[in-house]
Enzyme design. Structure first.
Site, PDB file in Angstrom:
ATOM      1  N   ARG A 263     129.022 -86.444 -26.111  1.00 62.68           N
ATOM      2  CA  ARG A 263     128.789 -87.855 -26.434  1.00 62.68           C
ATOM      3  C   ARG A 263     127.350 -88.042 -26.889  1.00 62.68           C
ATOM      4  NH1 ARG A 263     132.331 -90.850 -21.648  1.00 62.68           N
ATOM      5  NH2 ARG A 263     134.197 -89.599 -22.084  1.00 62.68           N
ATOM      6  N   ARG A 278     123.898 -88.486 -17.020  1.00 60.56           N
ATOM      7  CA  ARG A 278     124.315 -88.870 -18.364  1.00 60.56           C
ATOM      8  C   ARG A 278     123.826 -87.834 -19.367  1.00 60.56           C
ATOM      9  NH1 ARG A 278     126.129 -93.800 -19.855  1.00 60.56           N
ATOM     10  NH2 ARG A 278     125.467 -94.596 -17.839  1.00 60.56           N
ATOM     11  N   GLU A 350     129.994 -94.192 -11.028  1.00 62.23           N
ATOM     12  CA  GLU A 350     131.266 -93.829 -11.655  1.00 62.23           C
ATOM     13  C   GLU A 350     131.441 -92.321 -11.778  1.00 62.23           C
ATOM     14  OE1 GLU A 350     131.890 -95.542 -15.557  1.00 62.23           O
ATOM     15  OE2 GLU A 350     133.373 -94.001 -16.036  1.00 62.23           O
ATOM     16  N   SER A 353     137.398 -92.636 -14.479  1.00 65.44           N
ATOM     17  CA  SER A 353     137.845 -93.891 -15.039  1.00 65.44           C
ATOM     18  C   SER A 353     139.309 -93.684 -15.412  1.00 65.44           C
ATOM     19  CB  SER A 353     137.004 -94.196 -16.279  1.00 65.44           C
ATOM     20  OG  SER A 353     137.210 -95.513 -16.706  1.00 65.44           O
ATOM     21  N   ARG A 392     129.174 -84.804 -12.594  1.00 68.79           N
ATOM     22  CA  ARG A 392     128.855 -85.828 -11.603  1.00 68.79           C
ATOM     23  C   ARG A 392     129.381 -85.439 -10.216  1.00 68.79           C
ATOM     24  NH1 ARG A 392     129.264 -91.676 -14.831  1.00 68.79           N
ATOM     25  NH2 ARG A 392     127.611 -91.149 -16.337  1.00 68.79           N
TER      26      ARG A 392
END
Length: 425
Positions: A263, A278, A350, A353, A392
């Site tokens: 990403r 991130r 998070e 999801s 994560r």
RNA sequence: GGUGGGGUGGCUGAGUGGUCGAAAGCGGCGGUCUUGAAAACCGUUGAGUGUAACAGCUCCCAGGGUUCGAAUCCCUGCCCCACCGCCA
């Protein structure tokens, strides 16, 4: 994509529902364009019919040995008119298509109102955050002291937002991946699948990343317009693009897939710059289900449970929230985020999801099944979620299982994947 | 990378530029027969759009073109197969 028929028959309802997502639907333009389309389409089809019957007539006349010259004369300007009409039709259809393709999915009824993540609603919580009787480190410091995480070398190799892992930490990262995949395949009934990490535009359109979110993607410098996948969702969901599942007894189809994800993180400058929360590249085990329409709500609950099961077996405290309208993604009708406890931030962050897209992606992809009750092809529903984001999860294990001496205890279930190692130090 | 051959309905596979959305076989579905099943026989069986229902329109890999008319001819792209070369 939304059902154009639904927008046409319930324009105000559509507009209202989309407003919950913070999307302002320009009904007037849409309706006007659609009326235009209808008029041109009728005109075009009439001309096509005319051409077809005339041409057939010419064929017959010729076969009968008649002189066709006068017939050809009659049909002379039809061709011109038709190509003009077809040109107009294509133009207006392309415009409509473009608009429709950028309208987000409608939130499910039970989605709470709200504008951003502050308005998400916690629906359950599992585990107690551990009380530490020493000064804790965050994963960056822990990783450094374990000689396991090296962001400086990563930025030398590439740039910011990448990581290099070594030794026990690298192995722990791999162990997590294997454990997740094995659990979903072995216990939760998913088929393991391996897919390309590079996809074409059609695939990204199918799941909804394109045309609107090009900036979030890494595009290859290649005339073929290839992109690195931002999530396994893209290749895995597109497996059924342009397919009709003829035998409905194979449903639900459940895929588990481990891939790296890429990403560009455009627009998140300054957010989570420290550590590996991130990154431009991270690993994820993704769960994807194709289900009959009436089963998608239940499937989402089930799938969310599969992701939660991983956290519970790892002993990591988490909470699950339902996203409010404003925080919902473009393609999602309903999303549960699972957030893991990150001690250094004293926050839940998070880690997964899980979303139901209803028929939104399926319509873009033309992913269908033959309904034995009607004998007709109907759109499938798609449901997916992370199970889990590996990087994560690694952070969570390191921070939650850290000891006063800087070592990290390995959760029981991971030890078989670590060659029996109980602690890294 | 080179050379050659291909992409047609769920599958296999026909298809002189005109009544072809498309033969035939297989498979699927329904029926006859049978206590039941098999076999045999009969019928049926692509997708989308549109309509109250018809009709109509579009689709034979994709996009352009030629033509009154294209699955069929031409161009471009993509993909597949075979052989050669290279290669993890």
């Amino acid at each position: 994509m939304l059902d154009p028929k639904f927008i046409r028959t319930a324009p105000e309802d559509t507009q209202k529902a989309l407003a919950l997502k913070g999307y302002e639907l320009d009904l007037q333009t849409l309706i006007q364009l659609d009326d235009e389309r209808k008029a041109i389409q009728v005109k075009t089809e009439n001309l096509q019919q005319e051409r077809n019957t005339r041409s057939k007539g010419i064929g017959k006349a010729k076969a009968a040995g008649e002189d066709i010259a006068p017939l050809l004369k009659e049909v002379d300007d039809l061709k011109q008119q038709l190509s003009e009409a077809e040109g107009q039709l294509h133009e207006v259809q392309a415009k409509l298509e473009r608009i429709l393709s950028e309208i987000p999915n409608i939130p499910a009824d039970e989605v709470p109102a709200g504008s951003d993540e502050e308005d998400n609603v916690e629906i359950r919580r599992w585990g107690e955050p551990r009380e530490f009787d020493f000064d804790i480190k965050d994963h960056v410091d822990l990783g450094a002291s374990l000689n396991g995480l090296d962001f400086d070398t990563a930025s030398k190799l590439t740039g910011s937002r990448f990581s290099v892992m070594h030794g026990g930490v690298a192995r722990l990262h791999r162990a997590l991946t294997q454990y997740m995949l094995n659990t979903h395949v072995g216990e939760h009934g998913y088929d393991e699948v391996y897919v390309p990490y590079v996809v074409n535009r059609e695939s990204l359109y199918g799941t909804g990343q394109l045309p609107k979110f090009e900036d979030d993607l890494f595009k290859l410098n290649d005339e073929r317009e290839f992109y690195l996948i931002p999530t396994a969702e893209v290749p895995v969901t597109n497996i059924l693009r342009n397919e009709i599942v003829r035998d409905d007894s194979v449903l639900p189809i459940k895929f588990a897939c481990h891939t790296p994800c890429f990403r560009s993180e455009a627009g998140s400058h300054g957010r989570d710059t420290r550590g590996m929360i991130r990154q431009h590249q991270f690993e994820k085990v993704e769960l994807v289900q194709f289900v009959k329409p009436q089963n998608s709500d239940a499937a989402l609950v089930e799938l969310t449970g599969h992701a939660e099961a991983i956290l519970e077996s790892l002993g990591l405290p988490y909470r699950t929230v339902i996203l409010c309208g404003g925080d919902l993604g473009f393609s999602a009708a309903k999303t549960f985020d699972i957030e893991v406890w990150v001690p250094s931030q004293e926050k839940y962050r998070e880690i997964s999801s899980c979303s139901s897209f209803r028929d939104f992606q399926a319509r873009r992809m033309k992913a269908r099944f033959k309904n034995p009750e009607t004998g007709k092809p109907e759109l499938l529903h798609t449901v997916n979620g992370s199970g889990l984001a590996v990087g994560r999860t690694l952070i969570a294990v390191l921070e939650n299982y850290q000891q006063a001496d800087g070592s990290v205890i390995i959760p029981e279930v991971l030890r078989p994947y670590m060659g029996g190692v109980e602690r890294i130090s």
